[in-house]
Design a protein around this motif. Structure first.
Motif, PDB file in Angstrom:
ATOM      1  N   GLU A  53       0.819  -1.201   0.000  1.00  0.00           N
ATOM      2  CA  GLU A  53       0.000   0.000   0.000  1.00  0.00           C
ATOM      3  C   GLU A  53       0.857   1.257   0.000  1.00  0.00           C
ATOM      4  O   GLU A  53       1.907   1.298   0.622  1.00  0.00           O
ATOM      5  N   GLY A  54       0.357   2.271  -0.728  1.00  0.00           N
ATOM      6  CA  GLY A  54       1.029   3.558  -0.785  1.00  0.00           C
ATOM      7  C   GLY A  54       0.077   4.650  -0.344  1.00  0.00           C
ATOM      8  O   GLY A  54      -0.709   4.474   0.582  1.00  0.00           O
ATOM      9  N   ALA A  55       0.113   5.758  -1.062  1.00  0.00           N
ATOM     10  CA  ALA A  55      -0.679   6.934  -0.714  1.00  0.00           C
ATOM     11  C   ALA A  55      -2.156   6.754  -1.067  1.00  0.00           C
ATOM     12  O   ALA A  55      -2.506   5.974  -1.943  1.00  0.00           O
ATOM     13  N   ARG A  56      -3.002   7.517  -0.379  1.00  0.00           N
ATOM     14  CA  ARG A  56      -4.424   7.600  -0.768  1.00  0.00           C
ATOM     15  C   ARG A  56      -4.487   8.474  -2.002  1.00  0.00           C
ATOM     16  O   ARG A  56      -3.709   9.415  -2.151  1.00  0.00           O
ATOM     17  N   ARG A  57      -5.440   8.183  -2.868  1.00  0.00           N
ATOM     18  CA  ARG A  57      -5.556   8.953  -4.105  1.00  0.00           C
ATOM     19  C   ARG A  57      -7.011   9.079  -4.505  1.00  0.00           C
ATOM     20  O   ARG A  57      -7.809   8.175  -4.304  1.00  0.00           O
ATOM     21  N   GLN A  58      -7.328  10.232  -5.061  1.00  0.00           N
ATOM     22  CA  GLN A  58      -8.664  10.505  -5.587  1.00  0.00           C
ATOM     23  C   GLN A  58      -8.477  10.803  -7.066  1.00  0.00           C
ATOM     24  O   GLN A  58      -7.694  11.681  -7.430  1.00  0.00           O
ATOM     25  N   VAL A  59      -9.165  10.046  -7.929  1.00  0.00           N
ATOM     26  CA  VAL A  59      -9.010  10.194  -9.377  1.00  0.00           C
ATOM     27  C   VAL A  59     -10.366  10.128 -10.066  1.00  0.00           C
ATOM     28  O   VAL A  59     -11.341   9.640  -9.501  1.00  0.00           O
ATOM     29  N   LEU A  60     -10.392  10.619 -11.300  1.00  0.00           N
ATOM     30  CA  LEU A  60     -11.552  10.414 -12.163  1.00  0.00           C
ATOM     31  C   LEU A  60     -11.272   9.179 -13.007  1.00  0.00           C
ATOM     32  O   LEU A  60     -10.196   9.055 -13.602  1.00  0.00           O
ATOM     33  N   VAL A  61     -12.240   8.260 -13.052  1.00  0.00           N
ATOM     34  CA  VAL A  61     -12.110   7.028 -13.818  1.00  0.00           C
ATOM     35  C   VAL A  61     -13.281   6.958 -14.788  1.00  0.00           C
ATOM     36  O   VAL A  61     -14.415   7.306 -14.439  1.00  0.00           O
ATOM     37  N   ARG A  62     -13.005   6.525 -16.023  1.00  0.00           N
ATOM     38  CA  ARG A  62     -14.096   6.357 -16.995  1.00  0.00           C
ATOM     39  C   ARG A  62     -15.152   5.432 -16.396  1.00  0.00           C
ATOM     40  O   ARG A  62     -14.852   4.334 -15.914  1.00  0.00           O
ATOM     41  N   ALA A  63     -16.398   5.875 -16.434  1.00  0.00           N
ATOM     42  CA  ALA A  63     -17.488   5.113 -15.833  1.00  0.00           C
ATOM     43  C   ALA A  63     -17.569   3.701 -16.404  1.00  0.00           C
ATOM     44  O   ALA A  63     -17.840   2.742 -15.668  1.00  0.00           O
ATOM     45  N   GLN A  64     -17.320   3.551 -17.685  1.00  0.00           N
ATOM     46  CA  GLN A  64     -17.427   2.225 -18.309  1.00  0.00           C
ATOM     47  C   GLN A  64     -16.356   1.257 -17.824  1.00  0.00           C
ATOM     48  O   GLN A  64     -16.469   0.055 -18.032  1.00  0.00           O
ATOM     49  N   ARG A  65     -15.320   1.744 -17.169  1.00  0.00           N
ATOM     50  CA  ARG A  65     -14.247   0.878 -16.660  1.00  0.00           C
ATOM     51  C   ARG A  65     -14.479   0.421 -15.227  1.00  0.00           C
ATOM     52  O   ARG A  65     -13.751  -0.423 -14.720  1.00  0.00           O
ATOM     53  N   MET A  66     -15.522   0.992 -14.588  1.00  0.00           N
ATOM     54  CA  MET A  66     -15.833   0.579 -13.223  1.00  0.00           C
ATOM     55  C   MET A  66     -16.807  -0.590 -13.278  1.00  0.00           C
ATOM     56  O   MET A  66     -17.736  -0.587 -14.077  1.00  0.00           O
ATOM     57  N   PRO A  67     -16.618  -1.584 -12.412  1.00  0.00           N
ATOM     58  CA  PRO A  67     -17.593  -2.673 -12.369  1.00  0.00           C
ATOM     59  C   PRO A  67     -18.934  -2.133 -11.898  1.00  0.00           C
ATOM     60  O   PRO A  67     -19.013  -1.116 -11.211  1.00  0.00           O
ATOM     61  N   VAL A  68     -19.990  -2.806 -12.259  1.00  0.00           N
ATOM     62  CA  VAL A  68     -21.337  -2.396 -11.872  1.00  0.00           C
ATOM     63  C   VAL A  68     -21.433  -2.406 -10.350  1.00  0.00           C
ATOM     64  O   VAL A  68     -20.961  -3.350  -9.713  1.00  0.00           O
ATOM     65  N   PRO A  69     -22.028  -1.363  -9.769  1.00  0.00           N
ATOM     66  CA  PRO A  69     -22.124  -1.349  -8.303  1.00  0.00           C
ATOM     67  C   PRO A  69     -23.017  -2.484  -7.808  1.00  0.00           C
ATOM     68  O   PRO A  69     -23.956  -2.890  -8.493  1.00  0.00           O
ATOM     69  N   PRO A  70     -22.731  -2.997  -6.612  1.00  0.00           N
ATOM     70  CA  PRO A  70     -23.575  -4.066  -6.087  1.00  0.00           C
ATOM     71  C   PRO A  70     -24.987  -3.557  -5.839  1.00  0.00           C
ATOM     72  O   PRO A  70     -25.184  -2.405  -5.463  1.00  0.00           O
ATOM     73  N   ALA A  71     -25.954  -4.415  -6.052  1.00  0.00           N
ATOM     74  CA  ALA A  71     -27.352  -4.046  -5.817  1.00  0.00           C
ATOM     75  C   ALA A  71     -27.577  -3.843  -4.326  1.00  0.00           C
ATOM     76  O   ALA A  71     -27.037  -4.578  -3.502  1.00  0.00           O
ATOM     77  N   ARG A  72     -28.358  -2.847  -4.024  1.00  0.00           N
ATOM     78  CA  ARG A  72     -28.701  -2.613  -2.619  1.00  0.00           C
ATOM     79  C   ARG A  72     -29.740  -3.634  -2.192  1.00  0.00           C
ATOM     80  O   ARG A  72     -30.697  -3.888  -2.904  1.00  0.00           O
ATOM     81  N   LYS A  73     -29.540  -4.185  -1.040  1.00  0.00           N
ATOM     82  CA  LYS A  73     -30.493  -5.154  -0.511  1.00  0.00           C
ATOM     83  C   LYS A  73     -31.527  -4.403   0.306  1.00  0.00           C
ATOM     84  O   LYS A  73     -31.191  -3.545   1.107  1.00  0.00           O
ATOM     85  N   ARG A  74     -32.769  -4.757   0.073  1.00  0.00           N
ATOM     86  CA  ARG A  74     -33.841  -4.175   0.880  1.00  0.00           C
ATOM     87  C   ARG A  74     -33.932  -4.947   2.192  1.00  0.00           C
ATOM     88  O   ARG A  74     -33.726  -6.157   2.213  1.00  0.00           O
ATOM     89  N   PRO A  75     -34.258  -4.247   3.253  1.00  0.00           N
ATOM     90  CA  PRO A  75     -34.448  -4.988   4.519  1.00  0.00           C
ATOM     91  C   PRO A  75     -35.621  -5.957   4.386  1.00  0.00           C
ATOM     92  O   PRO A  75     -36.612  -5.650   3.743  1.00  0.00           O
ATOM     93  N   ARG A  76     -35.457  -7.070   4.950  1.00  0.00           N
ATOM     94  CA  ARG A  76     -36.496  -8.094   4.886  1.00  0.00           C
ATOM     95  C   ARG A  76     -37.588  -7.754   5.895  1.00  0.00           C
ATOM     96  O   ARG A  76     -37.326  -7.532   7.065  1.00  0.00           O
ATOM     97  N   LEU A  77     -38.817  -7.716   5.408  1.00  0.00           N
ATOM     98  CA  LEU A  77     -39.959  -7.420   6.266  1.00  0.00           C
ATOM     99  C   LEU A  77     -40.539  -8.717   6.802  1.00  0.00           C
ATOM    100  O   LEU A  77     -40.742  -9.668   6.069  1.00  0.00           O
ATOM    101  N   ARG A  78     -40.838  -8.702   8.058  1.00  0.00           N
ATOM    102  CA  ARG A  78     -41.453  -9.885   8.660  1.00  0.00           C
ATOM    103  C   ARG A  78     -42.960  -9.755   8.615  1.00  0.00           C
ATOM    104  O   ARG A  78     -43.489  -8.695   8.862  1.00  0.00           O
ATOM    105  N   PRO A  79     -43.644 -10.848   8.306  1.00  0.00           N
ATOM    106  CA  PRO A  79     -45.109 -10.801   8.246  1.00  0.00           C
ATOM    107  C   PRO A  79     -45.736 -10.678   9.620  1.00  0.00           C
ATOM    108  O   PRO A  79     -45.220 -10.846  10.621  1.00  0.00           O
TER     109      PRO A  79
END
Length: 76
Positions: free
Chosen positions: A50-76
């Motif tokens: 590990e080295g320094a922290r970095r903030q960069v702009l990355v082409r959106a098409q090169r980023m993997p698809v974000p994980p789907a948000r899980k909805r909280p499970r409702l109890r009946p």
């Protein structure tokens, strides 16, 4: 860990190896006729150290698809 080619991030030389901590999915940035995302993380060298922290702009098409948000499970 993600490896970005020099043409897929702003600004730097050569490939960038980044352990991504945060992606601004909700705020895409139009730049140079393409869509980019603000990405933050820790730079890794080719050996994986590990080295320094970095903030960069990355082409959106090169980023993997974000994980789907899980909805909280409702109890009946």
């Amino acid at each position: 860990m993600h490896v970005f080619a020099e043409t897929d991030y702003c600004y730097g030389q050569g490939p960038l190896i980044l352990k991504v901590d945060r992606v601004e999915w909700a705020r895409p940035v139009p730049h140079e006729g393409d869509t980019w995302l603000e990405v933050e993380g820790v730079v890794l060298d080719p050996a994986g150290r590990e080295g320094a922290r970095r903030q960069v702009l990355v082409r959106a098409q090169r980023m993997p698809v974000p994980p789907a948000r899980k909805r909280p499970r409702l109890r009946p």
